[in-house]
Scaffold this motif. Sequence first.
Motif, PDB file in Angstrom:
ATOM      1  N   ILE A   1       0.837  -1.189   0.000  1.00  0.00           N
ATOM      2  CA  ILE A   1       0.000   0.000   0.000  1.00  0.00           C
ATOM      3  C   ILE A   1       0.877   1.245   0.000  1.00  0.00           C
ATOM      4  O   ILE A   1       1.915   1.276   0.672  1.00  0.00           O
ATOM      5  N   ASP A   2       0.485   2.237  -0.780  1.00  0.00           N
ATOM      6  CA  ASP A   2       1.178   3.520  -0.866  1.00  0.00           C
ATOM      7  C   ASP A   2       0.176   4.637  -0.623  1.00  0.00           C
ATOM      8  O   ASP A   2      -1.017   4.495  -0.906  1.00  0.00           O
ATOM      9  N   MET A   3       0.677   5.769  -0.138  1.00  0.00           N
ATOM     10  CA  MET A   3      -0.069   7.017  -0.202  1.00  0.00           C
ATOM     11  C   MET A   3       0.394   7.720  -1.468  1.00  0.00           C
ATOM     12  O   MET A   3       1.586   8.003  -1.628  1.00  0.00           O
TER      13      MET A   3
ATOM     14  N   SER B   1       4.677   8.516  -4.795  1.00  0.00           N
ATOM     15  CA  SER B   1       4.259   7.326  -4.052  1.00  0.00           C
ATOM     16  C   SER B   1       5.082   7.206  -2.778  1.00  0.00           C
ATOM     17  O   SER B   1       6.316   7.134  -2.836  1.00  0.00           O
ATOM     18  N   VAL B   2       4.392   7.206  -1.652  1.00  0.00           N
ATOM     19  CA  VAL B   2       5.047   7.068  -0.362  1.00  0.00           C
ATOM     20  C   VAL B   2       4.659   5.711   0.214  1.00  0.00           C
ATOM     21  O   VAL B   2       3.481   5.467   0.488  1.00  0.00           O
ATOM     22  N   PRO B   3       5.608   4.791   0.383  1.00  0.00           N
ATOM     23  CA  PRO B   3       5.250   3.458   0.884  1.00  0.00           C
ATOM     24  C   PRO B   3       4.723   3.513   2.308  1.00  0.00           C
ATOM     25  O   PRO B   3       5.228   4.266   3.142  1.00  0.00           O
ATOM     26  N   VAL B   4       3.698   2.730   2.564  1.00  0.00           N
ATOM     27  CA  VAL B   4       3.125   2.597   3.904  1.00  0.00           C
ATOM     28  C   VAL B   4       3.662   1.294   4.485  1.00  0.00           C
ATOM     29  O   VAL B   4       3.253   0.210   4.064  1.00  0.00           O
ATOM     30  N   ARG B   5       4.585   1.407   5.422  1.00  0.00           N
ATOM     31  CA  ARG B   5       5.217   0.214   5.993  1.00  0.00           C
ATOM     32  C   ARG B   5       4.449  -0.186   7.248  1.00  0.00           C
ATOM     33  O   ARG B   5       4.756   0.234   8.361  1.00  0.00           O
ATOM     34  N   LEU B   6       3.441  -0.987   7.031  1.00  0.00           N
ATOM     35  CA  LEU B   6       2.512  -1.355   8.092  1.00  0.00           C
ATOM     36  C   LEU B   6       3.173  -2.218   9.159  1.00  0.00           C
ATOM     37  O   LEU B   6       4.029  -3.057   8.855  1.00  0.00           O
ATOM     38  N   GLN B   7       2.744  -1.995  10.387  1.00  0.00           N
ATOM     39  CA  GLN B   7       3.169  -2.808  11.517  1.00  0.00           C
ATOM     40  C   GLN B   7       1.942  -3.389  12.194  1.00  0.00           C
ATOM     41  O   GLN B   7       0.865  -2.783  12.199  1.00  0.00           O
TER      42      GLN B   7
ATOM     43  N   ALA C   1       0.375   2.379  10.416  1.00  0.00           N
ATOM     44  CA  ALA C   1       1.664   3.036  10.182  1.00  0.00           C
ATOM     45  C   ALA C   1       1.440   4.536  10.189  1.00  0.00           C
ATOM     46  O   ALA C   1       0.414   5.037   9.704  1.00  0.00           O
ATOM     47  N   ASP C   2       2.399   5.262  10.759  1.00  0.00           N
ATOM     48  CA  ASP C   2       2.432   6.715  10.655  1.00  0.00           C
ATOM     49  C   ASP C   2       3.252   7.071   9.420  1.00  0.00           C
ATOM     50  O   ASP C   2       4.448   6.770   9.356  1.00  0.00           O
ATOM     51  N   VAL C   3       2.626   7.693   8.460  1.00  0.00           N
ATOM     52  CA  VAL C   3       3.260   7.966   7.172  1.00  0.00           C
ATOM     53  C   VAL C   3       3.549   9.460   7.057  1.00  0.00           C
ATOM     54  O   VAL C   3       2.632  10.278   7.128  1.00  0.00           O
ATOM     55  N   GLU C   4       4.819   9.783   6.891  1.00  0.00           N
ATOM     56  CA  GLU C   4       5.205  11.179   6.754  1.00  0.00           C
ATOM     57  C   GLU C   4       5.023  11.623   5.305  1.00  0.00           C
ATOM     58  O   GLU C   4       5.532  10.984   4.381  1.00  0.00           O
ATOM     59  N   LEU C   5       4.300  12.717   5.115  1.00  0.00           N
ATOM     60  CA  LEU C   5       4.049  13.275   3.789  1.00  0.00           C
ATOM     61  C   LEU C   5       4.826  14.575   3.661  1.00  0.00           C
ATOM     62  O   LEU C   5       4.571  15.535   4.396  1.00  0.00           O
ATOM     63  N   ARG C   6       5.769  14.603   2.729  1.00  0.00           N
ATOM     64  CA  ARG C   6       6.691  15.736   2.657  1.00  0.00           C
ATOM     65  C   ARG C   6       6.572  16.553   1.382  1.00  0.00           C
ATOM     66  O   ARG C   6       7.331  17.498   1.171  1.00  0.00           O
ATOM     67  N   ASP C   7       5.615  16.190   0.520  1.00  0.00           N
ATOM     68  CA  ASP C   7       5.339  16.988  -0.670  1.00  0.00           C
ATOM     69  C   ASP C   7       3.892  17.467  -0.596  1.00  0.00           C
ATOM     70  O   ASP C   7       2.985  16.688  -0.295  1.00  0.00           O
ATOM     71  N   ALA C   8       3.687  18.750  -0.873  1.00  0.00           N
ATOM     72  CA  ALA C   8       2.339  19.311  -0.815  1.00  0.00           C
ATOM     73  C   ALA C   8       1.475  18.687  -1.911  1.00  0.00           C
ATOM     74  O   ALA C   8       1.827  18.717  -3.087  1.00  0.00           O
TER      75      ALA C   8
END
Length: 607
Positions: free
Chosen positions: A175-177, A185-191, A209-216
């Motif tokens: 899964i990606d955001m 595409s930001v990978p969601v590394r689920l735990q 997972a807490d997913v950091e989004l760094r592009d607006a």
Amino acid sequence: MTLLRPSKRMLALVAVVVVVCIHIVFYWKPAELHDVDGMHRVDDELHRAGDELHRVDDGLHRVTDRPHDDTNGPHTEFPSLIHHHMPIPLSSHWSLLDKLFGPPTLATKCHDIPIPSYYWTAKDAFTPAFVALPNAQPIQVGSTVCVRVIVPAKPQRASVVYTPMPDTPWDSILIDMVGTTNNVSVPVRLQMTNDVRNTRRDDVHVYEADVELRDADEYRPRGYIEFRDAEWNPDGGLLPVDYVPEPLYVPESARVEAVDDGSSMYSLDRYLELPLCTDPAAEGRWIHTDMLPFDPHLVPEPENHNLVWLPYTCRLQRITYTDFASCLATAYPLMHWYGDSNLRRSLKKIVSMGDWCSFNSTSNATETRSCLCEDYQDPFMPFDARYRELIIDIDQTGGQALMQPTEFALVPDNTARVYLHKWEGLSTRNKPAWTQGFDARITPQYGNPQVALISLTNWDAAFSSRAYFAVEMQKLLDYVQVEYSNYTQLYIRTGQYYCCRTDQTPNAPRAYSRLRNAYFDQYVIDAFRERFGHSHVIRIWNVAQVSERLPLSVRKETVKCPANHARAEVVEIENQILMNAMCNYFEPYVPMEQASVGEEDDLETDQ
């Protein structure tokens, strides 16, 4: 004393309670949802209930003559996987609604957001696996959004021979955001969440997972379940299972906006202000050249879809192989490289000064089989790929294997020397055994290098069980401790990213999977850091994350390559990451033609 007349207010509150309770009692029955149409019917009923609450609330505000405020209403993810939030602007009545729906979610970290109890009652026969964003309100770039995936309980299959690795999940979920505008595409590394039910094969599994989004941009979760029942882990001789992805239900409301107020260091407009990259594991993203606010020639070349790799916290610049050879001769004149065919492809680029499989190449077109996937049978003049051990000298004109014995430690001026040991990881596929060279001692024969580069995972995940690999890893760590003092930097190269298929090679299928390869990578990294983190410089050349962050449609192109090699354009980008890290490590890299025109004063400000 004048008595208050509460009748209208009380009637409005009673109406709220009655409407909500009726819909909860008669319609909100997730265990009885037998199909998606049923879910949608419940969604519609809940939405109509929300409209009714809005109407009653408007009347209540008119009766009490108070300003209408709907900015702080609670947002709730319903177990029916609804397509709509039901914001209820009854801020003065939250205590009542909290009892029915739970409090409004304002936290952003998963560990601060309670897991609704109804998640644990989901049954596969009634509810598909689904994605939840428990707090989908806008965030500032650089902040995180909590992503959860709920995999309902499923009747146990007849075959129960597959088991997960220690501390890994039963389910493999890709899964990606994904940015809706920039396609980042930001990978969601689920735990696994901290609940015993996640350890049971046939129970509900909840991941987060807490997913950091760094592009607006506005982001949506995209992905699917690759395997259930630990079938992602064909360990110990088990055969790979056919790759039949299972869809994830993503509510229409599952979207989040990352906003840049102009101060973000991650903005593309500020990319050229970043310091030069020295970390070969720096996280980044792929951006199309059309979206760059600067000259694309200031960064490494794009891959075949015109996507360039841009780290978030540092700046990659385009380094020529001529200048890299000069950098090696100055800072790393002696190196030992241990690796498989992926490292061979990297070295082909280096010793040919970038000519191998380049757009300007006179010997290869970029769309040939060699450049796209398999190059083992192709003749390559600088060295013979069939040799297990090679000594290669590299200068500013190129590289060449030495055919005659030499005093290895006596490297010619303006030259870098590489001892290349080709292996199939630590697997039993090595003929002779990989330990043979170490038993004969490496450094007394081939000198004490500035860098030892070690590449594992590809063959190990394919052909070794976890138990066997753990034993062999301990042997390798012992050998490295004997051979390499803290004078030598240890570069650990990850395996190639793997996804979107299982290997079906007749007679000897490789036990690859995305999650299995990632597990082996992390095992190697942790083992080296634990043994040598206090004594050596350890640097992770993370080529896996580079391909992992490509758009999924691009990642699926590797299905055409059973060897799982990166195509030549991606090899070039992997090399640029390594070259920047090595040549910017002690001082910023400056191309020779720039260094000769008096820009030395600028170096100290970049440091």
